[in-house]
Design an enzyme around this catalytic site. Structure first.
Site, PDB file in Angstrom:
ATOM      1  N   ASN A  97     -14.743  -3.254   4.647  1.00  0.00           N
ATOM      2  CA  ASN A  97     -13.836  -3.071   5.775  1.00  0.00           C
ATOM      3  C   ASN A  97     -14.520  -2.183   6.813  1.00  0.00           C
ATOM      4  OD1 ASN A  97     -11.070  -0.880   6.337  1.00  0.00           O
ATOM      5  ND2 ASN A  97     -11.296  -2.870   7.297  1.00  0.00           N
ATOM      6  N   GLY A  98     -14.178  -2.405   8.088  1.00  0.00           N
ATOM      7  CA  GLY A  98     -14.674  -1.535   9.140  1.00  0.00           C
ATOM      8  C   GLY A  98     -15.483  -2.242  10.208  1.00  0.00           C
ATOM      9  N   GLN A 120       0.839  -1.194   0.000  1.00  0.00           N
ATOM     10  CA  GLN A 120       0.000   0.000   0.000  1.00  0.00           C
ATOM     11  C   GLN A 120       0.873   1.244   0.000  1.00  0.00           C
ATOM     12  OE1 GLN A 120      -2.345   1.817   3.312  1.00  0.00           O
ATOM     13  NE2 GLN A 120      -4.120   1.316   2.029  1.00  0.00           N
ATOM     14  N   CYS A 124      -6.976   7.139   4.377  1.00  0.00           N
ATOM     15  CA  CYS A 124      -6.378   7.560   5.652  1.00  0.00           C
ATOM     16  C   CYS A 124      -6.821   8.982   6.002  1.00  0.00           C
ATOM     17  CB  CYS A 124      -4.860   7.496   5.566  1.00  0.00           C
ATOM     18  SG  CYS A 124      -4.046   7.983   7.108  1.00  0.00           S
ATOM     19  N   LYS A 160      -8.024   1.777  -1.841  1.00  0.00           N
ATOM     20  CA  LYS A 160      -8.710   1.668  -0.547  1.00  0.00           C
ATOM     21  C   LYS A 160      -9.257   3.040  -0.189  1.00  0.00           C
ATOM     22  CE  LYS A 160      -8.350  -0.343   4.062  1.00  0.00           C
ATOM     23  NZ  LYS A 160      -8.905   0.737   4.898  1.00  0.00           N
ATOM     24  N   ARG A 175      -8.065  -4.271  13.147  1.00  0.00           N
ATOM     25  CA  ARG A 175      -7.747  -4.257  14.577  1.00  0.00           C
ATOM     26  C   ARG A 175      -8.021  -5.586  15.278  1.00  0.00           C
ATOM     27  NH1 ARG A 175      -4.512   0.172  14.965  1.00  0.00           N
ATOM     28  NH2 ARG A 175      -5.005   1.130  12.987  1.00  0.00           N
TER      29      ARG A 175
END
Length: 323
Positions: free
Chosen positions: A206-207, A64, A95, A134, A229
């Protein structure tokens, strides 16, 4: 049921370094790994070997990058493919860091899809490395599906067929990066709708995904799931993913994972002057949910002061933990 569906470990700054990825690969052979985000100028002008080298067992692995200069991003893609044989390159458009925004990359680029498109175009000119993006579902506190749809539509026209979508808005001015991981509300339905509206694209969600039932549900609507995470906090979650998503019976115990990590640690200390703690810090969560996990964490906090051979040092920390 999950044939051709994929699970990814999210890129996480200061976490998914090469040591962590090697450790995770011992547990799971099927998940796809990401590097931390690396700025393009660091790759071009910095120590490429130090930044990009990895163990061949980490494959499949995706690099990435963070940047917005098409020439620089394409140069990084060429380096990733030709010099280091990465399996793909991913452009960070998600980000929410202020530092990243000042460098004109990350989530702020969702406002400039034409720049993202030019980056993809430049990459495709010089290399055939698979490209992905992303991103978030939007910017600011108000959710707007049309904004996301326009972004995906525009960028995909330049030849990007794969999108990892964090199902939260990025709130750049108000929230810190840490708060941006939790406070903006999740909206998985936006991601599902993108897949429905763009069936030819590969869409990965994602998330906030932290259990098997959630993964199974998402895979009904999208092509893959990215987890961050929870995998770092509880690495052995990957064993459950191997068994219940990939139908691959994993007999490896936590202790056996550590035993397999020992030769790697010995080699890194010998060849690259790595410290034992730089590697073992990634194993903090290995015994999450088990009696004695706190003892393991306490032990790891003292490990850099210990003397002796690596195997004895590592395995002495688990003598009182029953798996």
């Amino acid at each position: 049921m999950y044939k051709n569906k994929k699970i990814y470990v999210a890129p996480m700054m200061q976490y998914t370094d090469k040591h962590d990825r090697y450790f995770l690969r011992i547990i799971s052979k099927n998940v796809i790994l990401f590097t931390e985000m690396i700025p393009t100028n660091a790759i071009i002008y910095g120590n490429k070997k130090k930044l990009l080298e990895y163990n061949q067992k980490e494959h499949p692995i995706i690099l990435q990058v963070g940047g917005s200069n098409p020439k620089e991003i394409s140069e990084c893609a060429l380096i990733a493919k030709n010099q280091f044989n990465y399996d793909g390159i991913n452009i960070n458009v998600g980000c929410p860091s202020k530092k990243v925004e000042n460098g004109r990359f990350g989530a702020c680029l969702m406002n400039e899809p034409e720049i993202v498109g030019k980056c993809i175009k430049e990459i495709k000119k010089i290399t055939n490395i698979p490209i992905s993006v992303k991103c978030r579902i939007g910017l600011g506190e108000k959710q707007n599906y049309l904004f996301l749809k326009k972004f995906i539509s525009y960028v995909s026209k330049y030849g990007c067929n794969k999108f990892y979508i964090h199902a939260r808005n990025a709130v750049l001015s108000k929230f810190s990066p840490k708060k941006n991981r939790t406070i903006p509300s999740l909206n998985y339905k936006f991601v599902y709708k993108i897949k429905k509206d763009f069936p030819h694209l590969e869409i990965i969600i994602n998330g906030g995904i932290d259990n098997i039932v959630s993964i199974q549900n998402h895979l009904k609507f999208v092509d893959g799931v990215m987890i961050g995470r929870e995998v770092y906090k509880n690495p052995f979650f990957l064993k459950e993913i191997e068994e219940k998503i990939f139908n691959n019976k994993v007999k490896t115990t936590r202790k056996e994972v550590l035993e397999k990590l020992v030769p790697y640690i010995e080699n890194e200390i010998k060849e690259n002057q790595a410290s034992i703690q730089s590697i073992t810090r990634h194993t903090f969560g290995l015994y999450t949910g088990m009696k004695g996990s706190k003892n393991w964490k306490r032990y790891l906090n003292k490990i850099k002061f210990m003397k002796g051979n690596v195997k004895d040092i590592i395995l002495n920390g688990v003598v009182n933990i029953n798996e």
